[in-house]
Design a protein around this motif. Structure first.
Motif, PDB file in Angstrom:
ATOM      1  N   ILE A   1       0.815  -1.227   0.000  1.00  0.00           N
ATOM      2  CA  ILE A   1       0.000   0.000   0.000  1.00  0.00           C
ATOM      3  C   ILE A   1       0.846   1.274   0.000  1.00  0.00           C
ATOM      4  O   ILE A   1       0.351   2.341  -0.321  1.00  0.00           O
ATOM      5  N   TYR A   2       2.134   1.153   0.368  1.00  0.00           N
ATOM      6  CA  TYR A   2       3.003   2.341   0.351  1.00  0.00           C
ATOM      7  C   TYR A   2       4.030   2.284  -0.779  1.00  0.00           C
ATOM      8  O   TYR A   2       4.913   3.111  -0.852  1.00  0.00           O
ATOM      9  N   ASP A   3       3.917   1.254  -1.640  1.00  0.00           N
ATOM     10  CA  ASP A   3       4.919   1.051  -2.687  1.00  0.00           C
ATOM     11  C   ASP A   3       4.714   2.050  -3.820  1.00  0.00           C
ATOM     12  O   ASP A   3       3.763   1.935  -4.605  1.00  0.00           O
TER      13      ASP A   3
ATOM     14  N   PRO B   1       1.412   1.624  -9.640  1.00  0.00           N
ATOM     15  CA  PRO B   1       0.457   2.691  -9.979  1.00  0.00           C
ATOM     16  C   PRO B   1      -0.477   2.952  -8.781  1.00  0.00           C
ATOM     17  O   PRO B   1      -0.767   2.022  -8.016  1.00  0.00           O
ATOM     18  N   GLU B   2      -0.926   4.176  -8.606  1.00  0.00           N
ATOM     19  CA  GLU B   2      -1.628   4.550  -7.391  1.00  0.00           C
ATOM     20  C   GLU B   2      -2.857   3.675  -7.130  1.00  0.00           C
ATOM     21  O   GLU B   2      -3.136   3.306  -6.000  1.00  0.00           O
ATOM     22  N   GLU B   3      -3.585   3.312  -8.176  1.00  0.00           N
ATOM     23  CA  GLU B   3      -4.808   2.535  -7.978  1.00  0.00           C
ATOM     24  C   GLU B   3      -4.505   1.105  -7.519  1.00  0.00           C
ATOM     25  O   GLU B   3      -5.399   0.393  -7.080  1.00  0.00           O
ATOM     26  N   GLU B   4      -3.250   0.696  -7.611  1.00  0.00           N
ATOM     27  CA  GLU B   4      -2.893  -0.657  -7.168  1.00  0.00           C
ATOM     28  C   GLU B   4      -2.307  -0.667  -5.766  1.00  0.00           C
ATOM     29  O   GLU B   4      -1.921  -1.717  -5.263  1.00  0.00           O
ATOM     30  N   ARG B   5      -2.202   0.512  -5.136  1.00  0.00           N
ATOM     31  CA  ARG B   5      -1.659   0.557  -3.783  1.00  0.00           C
ATOM     32  C   ARG B   5      -2.750   0.227  -2.765  1.00  0.00           C
ATOM     33  O   ARG B   5      -3.189   1.053  -1.965  1.00  0.00           O
ATOM     34  N   LYS B   6      -3.239  -0.980  -2.875  1.00  0.00           N
ATOM     35  CA  LYS B   6      -4.296  -1.488  -1.988  1.00  0.00           C
ATOM     36  C   LYS B   6      -3.940  -2.905  -1.612  1.00  0.00           C
ATOM     37  O   LYS B   6      -3.184  -3.567  -2.328  1.00  0.00           O
TER      38      LYS B   6
END
Lengths: 239, 310
Positions: A139-141, A145-150
């Motif tokens: 989540i902090y990587d 891409p931002e939408e995959e930081r989950k």
């Protein structure tokens, strides 16, 4: 920040995809491997951070199947952290994620005894306690891409029953879902203040049956009109 | 809960050791054995320390990663397990200094004060051990005040019977200690039977509060795994009802009834055979009691596996 999950019991279909995605990501993540014991043997078993159980709620004809995925609730008052003698279990100040420092754990199992949700499992191969990290290594990587930081479970859920976000932010998706859908905590009476919340099934109108149709058709105009008003009134409170 | 033999042996044996040292440390002041000589104190003290050490060594067998056991002193502020570890280690120098003073100086005011200190430390450690279990809100059979009471009383009971055996062998008048033993047997039998009745009442979370469906019946359809998991193996332990009743009777018989008859002199004059049989019977009885303590404990995670209540 208070990071956590919202799980929609209305739309969860119980496919276990979240558990598989979790295992896939985390077995090669910072707390990996998630050891398997005799994976191709008679009784395959192993460490999972996320488990899904299936229940029947209510009695026929008003019964319903509920699929309940459960992982660490990242409790505000985490008993697992309180009882840990070595300091291996800790709750992060900045985002509330509960983690285990693998290099400090002595494998005494006490944290798993203190957890009411079965969120902690001992890795018998490694001799240390393992648990959901809320995919802290994902989540902090910033390379993603931002939408995959989950968390992996949220990304993979095919029925969009899982949501991830900050419960401290009242405008976040998770906060508004809890507000609007009556999100609740599991086993709140133990007082550990679990952060993860569950959304109850939506109320739906009853499926039409022959008997109900016949009773609807009977009676005069005034009786039908009264019945319609009564039904509309009864549905007022249902979301 | 899965009854792990290493933990059962630890709590019973260390408990007996601390119980013995508690009575021994205060023996001169409380009048249990006012005329006890320094050599006799030394001998009994070493026996107590051996029991404590055997128990503590056994407890490390329960750890999946014992090389990190030294880290368990880190969370003294919050964790009862950490407190237990810290006090158990602190206990050694204090007890050894006491025994050294007894050996070098004999019965003196200093040994009296140090003995009392040892007695206080013993009870503190017994409380810490019990609180490891009693502090867990997830297991209602443990999360009650009787857990601590039983740990202290049963430790004292075993300690008193072992001390009785040793003092009797050294021709010390033990009539007072016999009274204390019989009193401890009666009291611990009473609290244990109350405990058995108490935990018979279902209480606490149910499958409904566990899942949040409090206005309808909830049944498990599928647990979601095909073979046993860590959760099943650790928390899913079940004892058959008939076996449970049988073991409870065995526990009460061996831990309380048999020692009470043997020690009180109902069956002939109290001799070596009586006392060793009483101590052995009580040890086995308390071992069964501790096995039941674990086996009867039902963790709330079982609610998610289909149990309606704990």
């Amino acid at each position: 920040m208070k990071l956590g999950l919202v799980i929609d019991l209305d739309t969860c279909v119980g496919c276990h995809a979240c558990a598989v995605a979790c295992k896939q990501w985390n077995t090669s993540g910072t707390t990996g491997p998630l050891s398997d014991y005799q994976p191709y043997g008679e009784e395959p078993s192993g460490v999972w951070f996320n488990r899904i159980r299936h229940y029947e709620v209510g009695d026929y004809p008003t019964n319903k199947t509920i699929n309940a995925p459960m992982s660490c609730m990242h409790c505000d008052d985490a008993a697992c952290v309180t009882v840990c003698p070595t300091g291996a279990s800790y709750k992060r100040e900045e985002d509330g994620i509960v983690l285990v420092d693998q290099s400090k754990c002595m494998g005494c199992n006490l944290c798993s005894w203190a957890c009411p949700y079965g969120a902690r499992e001992l890795d018998e191969e490694a001799g240390v306690m393992k648990k959901c990290t809320l995919c802290v290594d994902r989540i902090y990587d910033e390379n993603l891409p931002e939408e995959e930081r989950k968390p992996a479970c949220v990304l993979t859920c095919p029925s969009h029953a899982r949501f991830f976000g900050d419960f401290d932010d009242p405008q976040s998706e998770v906060s508004s879902l809890v507000r609007e859908r009556g999100g609740y905590a599991m086993m709140p009476e133990l007082g550990y203040q679990p952060v993860n919340k569950y959304l109850p099934p939506r109320q739906r109108p009853k499926a039409p049956t022959v008997a109900a149709k016949q009773s609807e058709d009977s009676g005069g105009l005034i009786a039908k009109w009264l019945k319609r008003q009564k039904d509309a009134f009864n549905q007022l409170g249902e979301g | 809960m899965h009854p792990a033999l290493s933990v059962i042996f630890f709590t019973v044996t260390s408990g007996a050791g601390y119980g013995l040292l508690l009575l021994l440390g205060s023996a001169r002041l409380s009048g249990i054995a006012p005329e006890i000589s320094s050599n006799q104190t030394l001998f009994a003290g070493i026996v107590g320390l051996v029991l404590v050490t055997l128990g503590l060594l056994s407890s490390t067998l329960h750890l999946a990663n014992p090389k990190n056991a030294w880290r368990s002193f880190a969370r003294f502020k919050t964790s009862w397990l950490s407190r237990e570890a810290v006090f158990a280690i602190l206990f050694y120098p204090i007890c050894l200094v006491w025994l050294a003073v007894v050996w070098a100086v004999g019965n003196s005011t200093l040994s009296l004060v140090l003995g009392l200190f040892v007695a206080v430390m013993s009870i503190v450690i017994l409380v810490c051990t019990a609180m490891i279990y009693a502090s867990l809100k997830t297991i209602r059979q443990w999360n009650n005040p009787l857990t601590t009471v039983n740990f202290i009383l049963l430790g004292l009971l075993l300690g008193s019977l072992i001390l009785l055996l040793m003092l009797h062998q050294q021709n010390i008048v033990v009539s007072r200690l016999i009274v204390i033993s019989v009193f401890l047997i009666s009291l611990s039998a009473l609290t244990k039977i109350i405990y058995f009745v108490w935990i018979g009442q279902p209480a606490g979370p149910t499958i409904n509060t566990a899942l949040g469906f409090t206005r309808a019946t909830v049944r498990i359809l599928d647990v979601g795994h095909s073979s046993d998991t860590f959760l099943n193996k650790e928390f899913g332990y079940e004892v058959a009802r008939a076996r449970l009743i049988w073991l409870r009777c065995l526990c009460v018989l061996l831990a309380f009834v048999v020692p009470a008859f043997l020690v009180s002199g109902v069956i002939g004059e109290v001799g070596f055979i009586h006392l060793i049989a009483a101590a052995f019977s009580a040890y086995v009885g308390v071992f069964v009691e501790r096995w039941l303590f674990f086996a009867e404990a039902r963790h709330v995670v079982n609610l998610y596996h289909g149990r309606q209540q704990t």
